[in-house]
Design a protein around this motif. Sequence first.
Motif, PDB file in Angstrom:
ATOM      1  N   UNK A 194       0.829  -1.206   0.000  1.00 13.24           N
ATOM      2  CA  UNK A 194       0.000   0.000   0.000  1.00 13.24           C
ATOM      3  C   UNK A 194       0.864   1.257   0.000  1.00 13.24           C
ATOM      4  N   UNK A 195       1.833   1.314   0.905  1.00  9.04           N
ATOM      5  CA  UNK A 195       2.694   2.502   1.018  1.00  9.04           C
ATOM      6  C   UNK A 195       3.629   2.613  -0.184  1.00  9.04           C
ATOM      7  N   UNK A 196       4.176   1.492  -0.637  1.00  9.02           N
ATOM      8  CA  UNK A 196       5.056   1.527  -1.807  1.00  9.02           C
ATOM      9  C   UNK A 196       4.319   2.037  -3.034  1.00  9.02           C
ATOM     10  N   UNK A 224      13.700   0.530  -0.791  1.00  6.31           N
ATOM     11  CA  UNK A 224      14.281  -0.664  -1.415  1.00  6.31           C
ATOM     12  C   UNK A 224      15.194  -1.382  -0.434  1.00  6.31           C
ATOM     13  N   UNK A 225      15.470  -2.656  -0.726  1.00  4.82           N
ATOM     14  CA  UNK A 225      16.401  -3.448   0.074  1.00  4.82           C
ATOM     15  C   UNK A 225      17.345  -4.173  -0.882  1.00  4.82           C
ATOM     16  N   UNK A 226      18.550  -4.503  -0.437  1.00  3.42           N
ATOM     17  CA  UNK A 226      19.496  -5.228  -1.292  1.00  3.42           C
ATOM     18  C   UNK A 226      18.893  -6.518  -1.831  1.00  3.42           C
ATOM     19  N   UNK A 227      19.243  -6.837  -3.081  1.00  2.16           N
ATOM     20  CA  UNK A 227      18.796  -8.027  -3.815  1.00  2.16           C
ATOM     21  C   UNK A 227      17.362  -7.919  -4.338  1.00  2.16           C
ATOM     22  N   UNK A 228      16.703  -6.793  -4.098  1.00  3.02           N
ATOM     23  CA  UNK A 228      15.355  -6.606  -4.631  1.00  3.02           C
ATOM     24  C   UNK A 228      15.419  -6.367  -6.142  1.00  3.02           C
TER      25      UNK A 228
END
Length: 318
Positions: A194-196, A224-228
């Motif tokens: 929802x927030x993204x 974002x997070x690593x490997x996404x």
Amino acid sequence: MKKSTRIAAVISGVAVFAVLAVFSAVKLFAAPEENIVLKPLVYLEEVSNKSDNKAAKMESFPAAVMHRLINTRKFDICRSLDDLKKLQKERTGKKDKGAYLIRMTVIQYSIAERKTTRRDRTDLLSGEMVLEYEAKIVAQIEYADAMTGKVLESKRAQAGKKSYLSSVGDTVKVTHSFRQQVMEEAVQSISDQCVNGFMEMLNPVKIFRASGKSIYINAGQDRVVPNELFNVYKLGEAFTDPDTGESLGADEEYVAQVKVVQAKQKYSIAEVVDGTITGKLSDYILRKCSTEQIAAPESESSQNSNAADNDPHGANPF
């Protein structure tokens, strides 16, 4: 005038001058009120439950969404519609970034139980049983302009979370906290989506620099997070509704896929893993790859699946 009196008068004058100097400096270097850019106002309306599980309570959704919105530090959160309207009036004529409503309707909310034995899985030990719990949530989310009520974008969020318990024998003790944890993970996933989605609508992820296979994007650790993984699309022709003149967005052509390798505070570095990115960087937009898929709801007559509202603990895991 006595010498001591004159000295006191001089000291008093110096003190007044110092105070006036500090006050003038503060006014000089303070940003003019009209130049202050305010954050967007956001209000999350009451979550509506349109699922078959009428016993399910919706309080966990706004709590999770609010927590996520606050931690982005990019919005001014309103706790009520009255607060939003009041702040809107106070901001009239100032350089604010608008006010928005978020509406969420939950259309599926269930937790299913399945038992698996050695007859079904050869990797299990003799007499071993595995109990699987799967939480499924599907929600329809709308983002609207708080001033006009106009819906700006609508999207569907879905989450499926599984957890397992194993035991030798026919009995597996399942606690309320176990079921609750599975559902909380699904609620958190819906809230993140929802927030993204809201942030992508207001500030799409874009590329501002490229160097070989590496690209730099305008999204930091809060998004974002690593490997996404992200899909990269090239924006094409813009479309307009012939009757209303409303913008319908632009044509998008898939060109590449990238993986985040470093997530910094305000930006991130990603690496191209498929396709190529060339030309004008502002022509590209990034969208997160969807990893969660929800199957159609199972039949109520399934012998190996029990709906949450048939279980006193599963009906309302919160």
